[in-house]
Scaffold this motif. Sequence first.
Motif, PDB file in Angstrom:
ATOM      1  N   THR A 122     -62.727  74.396  23.025  1.00  0.00           N
ATOM      2  CA  THR A 122     -64.211  74.121  22.748  1.00  0.00           C
ATOM      3  C   THR A 122     -64.599  73.356  21.599  1.00  0.00           C
ATOM      4  O   THR A 122     -65.594  72.732  21.558  1.00  0.00           O
ATOM      5  CB  THR A 122     -64.836  75.683  22.505  1.00  0.00           C
ATOM      6  OG1 THR A 122     -64.362  76.103  21.099  1.00  0.00           O
ATOM      7  CG2 THR A 122     -64.501  76.647  23.358  1.00  0.00           C
ATOM      8  N   LEU A 123     -63.725  73.051  20.888  1.00  0.00           N
ATOM      9  CA  LEU A 123     -63.700  72.181  19.514  1.00  0.00           C
ATOM     10  C   LEU A 123     -63.852  70.558  20.180  1.00  0.00           C
ATOM     11  O   LEU A 123     -64.234  69.836  19.550  1.00  0.00           O
ATOM     12  CB  LEU A 123     -62.653  72.270  18.795  1.00  0.00           C
ATOM     13  CG  LEU A 123     -62.383  73.765  18.068  1.00  0.00           C
ATOM     14  CD1 LEU A 123     -61.156  73.529  17.093  1.00  0.00           C
ATOM     15  CD2 LEU A 123     -63.651  73.898  17.071  1.00  0.00           C
ATOM     16  N   ALA A 176     -66.110  78.504  18.746  1.00  0.00           N
ATOM     17  CA  ALA A 176     -64.918  78.794  18.940  1.00  0.00           C
ATOM     18  C   ALA A 176     -64.299  79.991  17.917  1.00  0.00           C
ATOM     19  O   ALA A 176     -63.564  80.802  18.450  1.00  0.00           O
ATOM     20  CB  ALA A 176     -64.121  77.628  18.400  1.00  0.00           C
ATOM     21  N   SER A 191     -65.935  69.528  22.208  1.00  0.00           N
ATOM     22  CA  SER A 191     -67.222  69.333  22.291  1.00  0.00           C
ATOM     23  C   SER A 191     -67.950  68.816  21.304  1.00  0.00           C
ATOM     24  O   SER A 191     -67.299  68.984  19.995  1.00  0.00           O
ATOM     25  CB  SER A 191     -68.092  70.675  22.521  1.00  0.00           C
ATOM     26  OG  SER A 191     -69.255  70.687  22.495  1.00  0.00           O
ATOM     27  N   GLU A 192     -68.944  68.125  21.289  1.00  0.00           N
ATOM     28  CA  GLU A 192     -69.580  67.354  20.216  1.00  0.00           C
ATOM     29  C   GLU A 192     -70.841  68.235  19.883  1.00  0.00           C
ATOM     30  O   GLU A 192     -71.676  67.786  18.945  1.00  0.00           O
ATOM     31  CB  GLU A 192     -70.264  65.976  20.667  1.00  0.00           C
ATOM     32  CG  GLU A 192     -69.117  64.979  21.054  1.00  0.00           C
ATOM     33  CD  GLU A 192     -68.271  64.577  19.915  1.00  0.00           C
ATOM     34  OE1 GLU A 192     -68.592  64.608  18.534  1.00  0.00           O
ATOM     35  OE2 GLU A 192     -67.239  64.503  20.088  1.00  0.00           O
ATOM     36  N   TRP A 193     -70.857  69.646  20.204  1.00  0.00           N
ATOM     37  CA  TRP A 193     -72.175  70.207  19.882  1.00  0.00           C
ATOM     38  C   TRP A 193     -71.834  70.712  18.182  1.00  0.00           C
ATOM     39  O   TRP A 193     -70.633  71.096  17.814  1.00  0.00           O
ATOM     40  CB  TRP A 193     -72.030  71.494  20.594  1.00  0.00           C
ATOM     41  CG  TRP A 193     -73.351  72.256  20.479  1.00  0.00           C
ATOM     42  CD1 TRP A 193     -74.646  72.218  20.132  1.00  0.00           C
ATOM     43  CD2 TRP A 193     -73.571  73.810  20.425  1.00  0.00           C
ATOM     44  NE1 TRP A 193     -75.431  73.209  19.841  1.00  0.00           N
ATOM     45  CE2 TRP A 193     -74.938  74.066  20.145  1.00  0.00           C
ATOM     46  CE3 TRP A 193     -72.432  74.968  20.522  1.00  0.00           C
ATOM     47  CZ2 TRP A 193     -75.060  75.513  20.013  1.00  0.00           C
ATOM     48  CZ3 TRP A 193     -72.898  76.152  20.378  1.00  0.00           C
ATOM     49  CH2 TRP A 193     -74.165  76.623  20.064  1.00  0.00           C
ATOM     50  N   ARG A 205     -72.365  73.305  16.459  1.00  0.00           N
ATOM     51  CA  ARG A 205     -72.057  74.753  16.148  1.00  0.00           C
ATOM     52  C   ARG A 205     -70.639  74.929  17.033  1.00  0.00           C
ATOM     53  O   ARG A 205     -70.317  76.138  17.212  1.00  0.00           O
ATOM     54  CB  ARG A 205     -73.038  75.557  16.448  1.00  0.00           C
ATOM     55  CG  ARG A 205     -74.358  75.608  15.504  1.00  0.00           C
ATOM     56  CD  ARG A 205     -75.174  76.599  15.898  1.00  0.00           C
ATOM     57  NE  ARG A 205     -76.051  76.907  14.588  1.00  0.00           N
ATOM     58  CZ  ARG A 205     -77.364  76.957  14.865  1.00  0.00           C
ATOM     59  NH1 ARG A 205     -77.830  77.312  16.133  1.00  0.00           N
ATOM     60  NH2 ARG A 205     -78.383  77.213  13.782  1.00  0.00           N
ATOM     61  N   ARG A 206     -69.993  73.869  17.203  1.00  0.00           N
ATOM     62  CA  ARG A 206     -68.719  74.143  18.052  1.00  0.00           C
ATOM     63  C   ARG A 206     -67.676  74.946  17.346  1.00  0.00           C
ATOM     64  O   ARG A 206     -67.104  75.938  17.927  1.00  0.00           O
ATOM     65  CB  ARG A 206     -68.030  72.642  18.528  1.00  0.00           C
ATOM     66  CG  ARG A 206     -67.662  72.151  17.201  1.00  0.00           C
ATOM     67  CD  ARG A 206     -66.998  70.551  17.795  1.00  0.00           C
ATOM     68  NE  ARG A 206     -66.794  69.702  16.676  1.00  0.00           N
ATOM     69  CZ  ARG A 206     -67.709  68.915  16.117  1.00  0.00           C
ATOM     70  NH1 ARG A 206     -68.902  69.180  16.096  1.00  0.00           N
ATOM     71  NH2 ARG A 206     -67.278  68.193  14.922  1.00  0.00           N
ATOM     72  N   TYR A 207     -67.755  75.000  16.128  1.00  0.00           N
ATOM     73  CA  TYR A 207     -66.725  75.671  15.385  1.00  0.00           C
ATOM     74  C   TYR A 207     -67.231  77.138  15.358  1.00  0.00           C
ATOM     75  O   TYR A 207     -66.457  78.130  15.278  1.00  0.00           O
ATOM     76  CB  TYR A 207     -66.481  75.492  13.793  1.00  0.00           C
ATOM     77  CG  TYR A 207     -65.530  74.439  13.602  1.00  0.00           C
ATOM     78  CD1 TYR A 207     -64.243  74.854  13.511  1.00  0.00           C
ATOM     79  CD2 TYR A 207     -65.657  73.108  13.758  1.00  0.00           C
ATOM     80  CE1 TYR A 207     -63.041  73.875  13.450  1.00  0.00           C
ATOM     81  CE2 TYR A 207     -64.700  72.216  13.487  1.00  0.00           C
ATOM     82  CZ  TYR A 207     -63.309  72.549  13.457  1.00  0.00           C
ATOM     83  OH  TYR A 207     -62.240  71.678  13.358  1.00  0.00           O
TER      84      TYR A 207
END
Length: 311
Positions: free
Chosen positions: A231-232, A243, A234-236, A238-240
């Motif tokens: 999932t990291l 994850a 992603s450029e979102w 709140r990706r962390y």
Amino acid sequence: MTADYQTAAVAMAGIPLAFAILYSIFGGIEFGLPLAALTHDKAGAARGRRYFSPIWESTNVFLVGVVAAVMTIFGAGLPILSSLLQPLWLLAAGALAVRGALIVGVFYGGWTNWTARVLLAVVSLAIPAVLIQNSTIMLTGDGDLLNHLGMVVALGTLAISLAVALWAGYFYTPGKTTRDLARLGFWLAIMLSWFTLPLAIALDGSVLSDGRNVLSVMWPVYGLSLLAVLTLASEWRRRYWVASAVLTAGVAITLFVAQMPYLVRPTVLLTDMVTNGFSQIWIATAFGLAVVVVVPVLFVLHRLVATDSRH
């Protein structure tokens, strides 16, 4: 007991598990939130204070859901659970009370000194470390945590690192302290879940006393941690947080798998403590409806607070 009845009992145990996962994910943000006041990022600290409202305390509804689900579904086991878990719950209740008093003082009573803010952060992070020891006791069947220090340390440090990762990941800002803490908390949690936790389980003779191997109980955290890492990509922003939430679920499911099919290992089976089949249907329906109603309501409330904090 038939295999079908045992399967039904395990399935019903998934209800308090679901509430525990929700509480771990959203409560982790709440318990990490006081760290905002300790960072050198003044804008981030101010935003943390704006977000720190009574709305965040609503996450405790999921903790209530865990307790209520266990009481209604496995009511026959309450005397056993009470005798084992009472000292731990008294400690957790005391920590929550101290935290509540500090929140009132720091955010509403004008306590601006550094010591009060540090104490609030320490007590807040200690709470998930204490609550996760319920798993230590239920996995070992021993209320004396001093006999299982490996499990206590492994689960406690993992709970703290996940709380930091969840909070910092939720408030992740590129180039700011939250970015560094989100990364540190997440990767530390990965290391602890991949190496420290399985080592503690393997070295504690009580958990795998029935002849299982470590991999047979650790597969959920291994699988979901790999998904968390993916999932990291992603450029979102709140990706962390996503994850860390996935990893949190992996840890919770791993502890659940290690626990099954017992309420308290290695003597108290779920099938001996579960309510009758007719009641199971109504209880499952009630808790399912509670999740469907409560989660969207909390989401809307938190979004409203977030919107207000930007004005």
